[in-house]
Design an enzyme around this catalytic site. Sequence first.
Site, PDB file in Angstrom:
ATOM      1  N   GLU A   1      -4.683   3.506  15.550  1.00 31.66           N
ATOM      2  CA  GLU A   1      -3.865   3.342  14.338  1.00 31.66           C
ATOM      3  C   GLU A   1      -4.595   4.032  13.190  1.00 31.66           C
ATOM      4  O   GLU A   1      -5.743   3.713  12.898  1.00 31.66           O
ATOM      5  CB  GLU A   1      -3.687   1.854  14.015  1.00 31.66           C
ATOM      6  CG  GLU A   1      -2.965   1.600  12.694  1.00 31.66           C
ATOM      7  CD  GLU A   1      -2.785   0.108  12.345  1.00 31.66           C
ATOM      8  OE1 GLU A   1      -2.702  -0.730  13.272  1.00 31.66           O
ATOM      9  OE2 GLU A   1      -2.739  -0.208  11.150  1.00 31.66           O
TER      10      GLU A   1
ATOM     11  N   GLU B   1      -5.799 -12.159   8.461  1.00 30.77           N
ATOM     12  CA  GLU B   1      -5.581 -12.249   7.016  1.00 30.77           C
ATOM     13  C   GLU B   1      -4.470 -13.251   6.685  1.00 30.77           C
ATOM     14  O   GLU B   1      -3.610 -13.000   5.845  1.00 30.77           O
ATOM     15  CB  GLU B   1      -5.255 -10.860   6.437  1.00 30.77           C
ATOM     16  CG  GLU B   1      -6.374  -9.854   6.655  1.00 30.77           C
ATOM     17  CD  GLU B   1      -6.133  -8.484   6.030  1.00 30.77           C
ATOM     18  OE1 GLU B   1      -4.972  -8.060   5.960  1.00 30.77           O
ATOM     19  OE2 GLU B   1      -7.121  -7.849   5.615  1.00 30.77           O
TER      20      GLU B   1
ATOM     21  N   ASP C   1     -11.746  -0.962   7.968  1.00 30.31           N
ATOM     22  CA  ASP C   1     -10.373  -0.925   7.458  1.00 30.31           C
ATOM     23  C   ASP C   1     -10.067   0.382   6.730  1.00 30.31           C
ATOM     24  O   ASP C   1      -9.985   0.391   5.505  1.00 30.31           O
ATOM     25  CB  ASP C   1     -10.187  -2.116   6.497  1.00 30.31           C
ATOM     26  CG  ASP C   1      -8.753  -2.312   6.091  1.00 30.31           C
ATOM     27  OD1 ASP C   1      -7.886  -1.639   6.654  1.00 30.31           O
ATOM     28  OD2 ASP C   1      -8.512  -3.143   5.205  1.00 30.31           O
TER      29      ASP C   1
ATOM     30  N   ARG D   1     -18.426  -8.217  10.006  1.00 32.94           N
ATOM     31  CA  ARG D   1     -17.002  -7.966  10.269  1.00 32.94           C
ATOM     32  C   ARG D   1     -16.788  -6.815  11.255  1.00 32.94           C
ATOM     33  O   ARG D   1     -15.834  -6.823  12.040  1.00 32.94           O
ATOM     34  CB  ARG D   1     -16.326  -7.664   8.925  1.00 32.94           C
ATOM     35  CG  ARG D   1     -14.913  -7.193   9.041  1.00 32.94           C
ATOM     36  CD  ARG D   1     -14.268  -7.099   7.674  1.00 32.94           C
ATOM     37  NE  ARG D   1     -13.001  -6.401   7.758  1.00 32.94           N
ATOM     38  CZ  ARG D   1     -12.260  -6.069   6.717  1.00 32.94           C
ATOM     39  NH1 ARG D   1     -12.663  -6.382   5.499  1.00 32.94           N
ATOM     40  NH2 ARG D   1     -11.118  -5.434   6.875  1.00 32.94           N
TER      41      ARG D   1
ATOM     42  N   GLU E   1      -4.423   4.439   0.977  1.00 32.90           N
ATOM     43  CA  GLU E   1      -4.874   3.213   0.308  1.00 32.90           C
ATOM     44  C   GLU E   1      -6.297   3.345  -0.232  1.00 32.90           C
ATOM     45  O   GLU E   1      -6.569   2.946  -1.357  1.00 32.90           O
ATOM     46  CB  GLU E   1      -4.796   2.035   1.292  1.00 32.90           C
ATOM     47  CG  GLU E   1      -5.350   0.746   0.728  1.00 32.90           C
ATOM     48  CD  GLU E   1      -5.281  -0.431   1.695  1.00 32.90           C
ATOM     49  OE1 GLU E   1      -4.788  -0.267   2.827  1.00 32.90           O
ATOM     50  OE2 GLU E   1      -5.722  -1.522   1.300  1.00 32.90           O
TER      51      GLU E   1
ATOM     52  N   ASN F   1       2.626  -7.545   7.880  1.00 33.69           N
ATOM     53  CA  ASN F   1       2.639  -8.913   7.339  1.00 33.69           C
ATOM     54  C   ASN F   1       4.119  -9.297   7.295  1.00 33.69           C
ATOM     55  O   ASN F   1       4.780  -9.213   6.271  1.00 33.69           O
ATOM     56  CB  ASN F   1       2.023  -8.943   5.942  1.00 33.69           C
ATOM     57  CG  ASN F   1       0.550  -8.535   5.992  1.00 33.69           C
ATOM     58  OD1 ASN F   1      -0.214  -9.048   6.805  1.00 33.69           O
ATOM     59  ND2 ASN F   1       0.164  -7.598   5.150  1.00 33.69           N
TER      60      ASN F   1
ATOM     61  N   LYS G   1      -7.443   0.050  14.810  1.00 35.58           N
ATOM     62  CA  LYS G   1      -7.678   0.957  13.670  1.00 35.58           C
ATOM     63  C   LYS G   1      -8.797   1.934  14.015  1.00 35.58           C
ATOM     64  O   LYS G   1      -9.725   1.580  14.746  1.00 35.58           O
ATOM     65  CB  LYS G   1      -8.057   0.157  12.422  1.00 35.58           C
ATOM     66  CG  LYS G   1      -6.881  -0.607  11.836  1.00 35.58           C
ATOM     67  CD  LYS G   1      -7.194  -1.177  10.446  1.00 35.58           C
ATOM     68  CE  LYS G   1      -5.981  -1.943   9.918  1.00 35.58           C
ATOM     69  NZ  LYS G   1      -6.160  -2.499   8.568  1.00 35.58           N
TER      70      LYS G   1
ATOM     71  N   HIS H   1     -16.341   0.226   1.400  1.00 34.22           N
ATOM     72  CA  HIS H   1     -15.705  -0.896   0.703  1.00 34.22           C
ATOM     73  C   HIS H   1     -16.311  -1.217  -0.661  1.00 34.22           C
ATOM     74  O   HIS H   1     -16.593  -2.376  -0.973  1.00 34.22           O
ATOM     75  CB  HIS H   1     -15.741  -2.139   1.594  1.00 34.22           C
ATOM     76  CG  HIS H   1     -14.385  -2.799   1.664  1.00 34.22           C
ATOM     77  ND1 HIS H   1     -13.686  -3.148   0.532  1.00 34.22           N
ATOM     78  CD2 HIS H   1     -13.601  -3.140   2.717  1.00 34.22           C
ATOM     79  CE1 HIS H   1     -12.524  -3.681   0.902  1.00 34.22           C
ATOM     80  NE2 HIS H   1     -12.437  -3.674   2.216  1.00 34.22           N
TER      81      HIS H   1
ATOM     82  N   ARG I   1       0.829  -1.225   0.000  1.00 38.82           N
ATOM     83  CA  ARG I   1       0.000   0.000   0.000  1.00 38.82           C
ATOM     84  C   ARG I   1       0.857   1.266   0.000  1.00 38.82           C
ATOM     85  O   ARG I   1       0.469   2.290   0.582  1.00 38.82           O
ATOM     86  CB  ARG I   1      -0.964   0.031   1.187  1.00 38.82           C
ATOM     87  CG  ARG I   1      -1.729  -1.248   1.421  1.00 38.82           C
ATOM     88  CD  ARG I   1      -2.460  -1.707   0.197  1.00 38.82           C
ATOM     89  NE  ARG I   1      -3.167  -2.967   0.417  1.00 38.82           N
ATOM     90  CZ  ARG I   1      -3.783  -3.654  -0.526  1.00 38.82           C
ATOM     91  NH1 ARG I   1      -3.786  -3.220  -1.777  1.00 38.82           N
ATOM     92  NH2 ARG I   1      -4.409  -4.764  -0.263  1.00 38.82           N
TER      93      ARG I   1
ATOM     94  N   ARG J   1      -2.065  -5.943  17.476  1.00 44.78           N
ATOM     95  CA  ARG J   1      -3.149  -5.348  16.682  1.00 44.78           C
ATOM     96  C   ARG J   1      -4.479  -6.074  16.883  1.00 44.78           C
ATOM     97  O   ARG J   1      -4.529  -7.313  16.943  1.00 44.78           O
ATOM     98  CB  ARG J   1      -2.790  -5.356  15.197  1.00 44.78           C
ATOM     99  CG  ARG J   1      -1.611  -4.459  14.898  1.00 44.78           C
ATOM    100  CD  ARG J   1      -1.215  -4.582  13.454  1.00 44.78           C
ATOM    101  NE  ARG J   1      -1.826  -3.603  12.588  1.00 44.78           N
ATOM    102  CZ  ARG J   1      -2.331  -3.862  11.397  1.00 44.78           C
ATOM    103  NH1 ARG J   1      -2.394  -5.098  10.948  1.00 44.78           N
ATOM    104  NH2 ARG J   1      -2.819  -2.902  10.650  1.00 44.78           N
TER     105      ARG J   1
END
Length: 724
Positions: free
Chosen positions: A403, A308, A381, A352, A409, A227, A376, A537, A185, A341
Site C-alpha cells: 500500500e 487507531e 506511516d 511501533r 499527507e 476509517n 504499508k 515523524h 488526507r 490491513r
Amino acid sequence: MDYTKIELFKSKLENKSKMRKIIFLAIVLCYGTSNLWGENGSRLWLRYEPLPDSLAKSYADKIQKIYFPDSETGRIIDSEFREAFRAMTNKELYLAKKGGEAKSVCFVVDTKMKENYQIQNKTLAKDSYISVTAVDETGLLYGMFHLLRLMQMHENISHLDIHEKPSYERRILNHWDNRDGTIERGYAGSSLWEWGDLPNVLSLRYKDYARANASIGINGTVLNNVNAEAIFISSEYLPKVAALANVFRPYGIKVYLSINCSSPALLGGLDTSDPEDARVRKWWDDKIKEIYDLIPDFGGFLVKANSEGTPGPQDYGRTPVSGANMLGEALKPYGGIVMWRAFVYDPASSDRVKEAYEGFKPLDGLFLDNVIIQVKNGPIDFQPREPFTPLFGAMQKTAVMPEFQITQEYLGQEKQLAYLAPLYQECLQADTYAKGQGSTVAKCTDGTLFPHSITAIAGVANTGNDTNWTGHHFAQANWYCFGRLAWNNRLTPEQIADEWLKMTFSNDPAFVEPVKEMMMESREAIVNYMMPLGLAHLFAWEHHYGPAPWLNIPDTRPDWMPSYYHKADSQGIGFDRTKEGSNAVSQYSSPVSDIYNDINACPENLLLWFHHVPWNHRMSNGKTLWDELCYKYQSGVDAARNFQKIWDQEGSFIDKERFKEVQSNLKTQTRDAILWRDACVLYFQTFSSLPIPSELERSLFDLDIMQKNGANEALYYGMQQQPK
Ligand code: BDP
C-alpha cells in the site's frame, strides 16, 4: 472534460442576452475543445495536442480506418481513439468493415492469449495495418491507450511489437472519502462521489475518472475511507454504489468498499459483531448476497480493524484470522476478496516499527486464499523515507499487497512538488533477501517468488473535485506513476516522468529534460529539508504539513509524538533499533538485518532510523553527524530554490496558467523548506549545543516563536513576510 469551461459556459448562458448566447455558442462550437479558457489541468495526461505536421501526416498515412468490437467498451475505444486521432492529426477515421483491413487500426479480442494485450504492425498483401489484440475488452482499452501514448510522445509506430502483461492482477485506488464529501488526507477539494445525488444523478466526472484510470491500467477502486462508516453497505447506499459500478464497468474497473467491523451491530441491530458468532456470520452472508445481487462483479472488502480506534475481532478476543476468514468465506462463492490491513499498532509498544510484523507474521499461512494482507510500504506511516516493512518477504504463505500513499499527507500535500515514483520504486526494488539475493519487494508481492491466487497493489488516492483533480498540477504525476508501476513494476521513475511530462505539458526536450531532473530530485529534496538521515515523524500535530519536532502534548499517545521517533539528547539523535536496542533489525532477513544493525554499514539515509548516533560520529564524507545534519537540511532548501530557477526558464514552453500556478507553488515550497530547516536545526541544536557550520545560511525564523505559535502560525507568519 473541461469543468471550468462548463461552469463558465453555464454562467454565460444565464447572464447574457439571447444574441450574445448565440455568438458564444458559435465560438464554443468553432473552438471545440481547444484552449478557449486556457489550460486548467482538467485534461490530465490525455490532452491529445495537435502533432507537428509531418508526424500527423505520417500517422494519418498509416491509420485511416478503425475496427472495434460491437460492445460498450468497444464503442468507448472507438470514440476515444477517433477523437484523439482527430485532435492530434486533424483527420477523420473511417469505419473498417472487418478486422485486418489495410491502413486500419484493428481492435480484436483473443481469449486464448497468454498476454494481456499485444500491439503489432501486420502486413497484408502490400499494405499494412496496426493490430491490437487482447485477452478481453479491457485489454483492448489498455492497448488503445498505449498506442495513443506512443503517438502523444511522437514515437514511431511503424515497427510495433508490444507484448504487455500486468505485474499485479488488481491495481487499486483507495479513496479515503467520507459520506459528507470530506476526504481524509485529501488536498484536492471534496470527494468526487456525490452521495446525495446518487444513484439517479451521475456526475460527468465519474466517466472521466474511469477513463483516466483505465488509461494507466487501474482496475479497482475502494470508494470510501478505511476509517469506515457502516452506512456504505446499508440498503440505502448500495444502489448508489451500484450506480458507480455501472459507470466504471465498461472501463474495466471494479468497485470495492471499506467496511466497519461493527456493521452487524450498527446496521443489523445485533448485540455483537463477534466473527465467531453464528448470527454475525449469517448477517454477513446475507449482506454479501445483497451486494452481489446489485453488483455482480463487486471486488470485495478493505478492512482496517483494531487500528487507531476502529473496531475489529480483537474486541471479542479473536484474531485477525478469525475476522478475515469469516468475510473471506462469505465472499468466496462470488469471487470477492478481503484486503486486511496490517496497519495495527498499540500505544503501549516500545517500538511501533515492530508491530505489523509481530502482529501478522505468526499468522502466516492461516488466512484463506481470497484474503490478502495490505501492508504499508514502510513500518511507520508513509513518511518521506522509511525502510521497507519487514513483512514483505517474511510472510510467504499468505498473499501480501503493498500500500502506497499517492496523496501527499507527509510530503508537502498540495503545496509542494514531490514526484513519488522514486519512493515507490525504492520500496519495490528493495532487496528483502527472503529467498536469497534479488528477492525484491516487487518479486515478493507480484507472484514471482511466492505464487498466490491473488496479487494486488493499492495506492491511497490523491484525487478530489478540484478542476485539475489533484490540487498541485505535478501531483497528477503521482496518480499516473502509481498506475504505471502497478501495471509494470520494472518501469523506471525516469521513464514514467518522461511519458507524463510529454503528454501533460510538452514534447520539447528543452522542457522535458530539466523538468524531469527536477521531478527526479523532488522527493529527496523534501526528505532533506524535512527528515534527512532516517529521521521520521517530526510533523506538527494532526495536519502533518509543517514541522514541530518539539511537540509534546500531555496525555496523548506517545507514539504520535516526534520525540518518540527522534530521541534527541545531549549525546546524540536517532532510535536505537539494533540488537542492543529495540531489536527491530532482527525482523529483516540476513544480511539486511546485519547491515542495518551495524552503524558503519547501515545506509546513511536510514542511519537515525536504526541507530542512536553521537553528535560527533564521523560520516562517510568525514563530516560529523551534527554538521552533516545541518548540511542536509540546507541542501534540501537549496534544491527547492533551484526548482524555482529551473521552472522560471520553462514559461515559454507551456500555457501561462499552469506555469504561474506551479511557479507560485514552488515559491511556497521554498519558503516552507526554510521553515522546516530552521525548526529542525535550531531545535536539535538545543541538544547538540554545537554551532551551525559557518558557511551555511543563517536561520530566518526564531525557534521560540515557532515553538510558541506552532508551525501552522509560523507558516502564516512567514507568508506575511512575503513582499507583496
Ligand atoms: C495515517 C493517516 C490517517 C489514516 C491512517 C491509515 O494520518 O488519517 O487513517 O494513516 O492508514 O497516515 O489508516
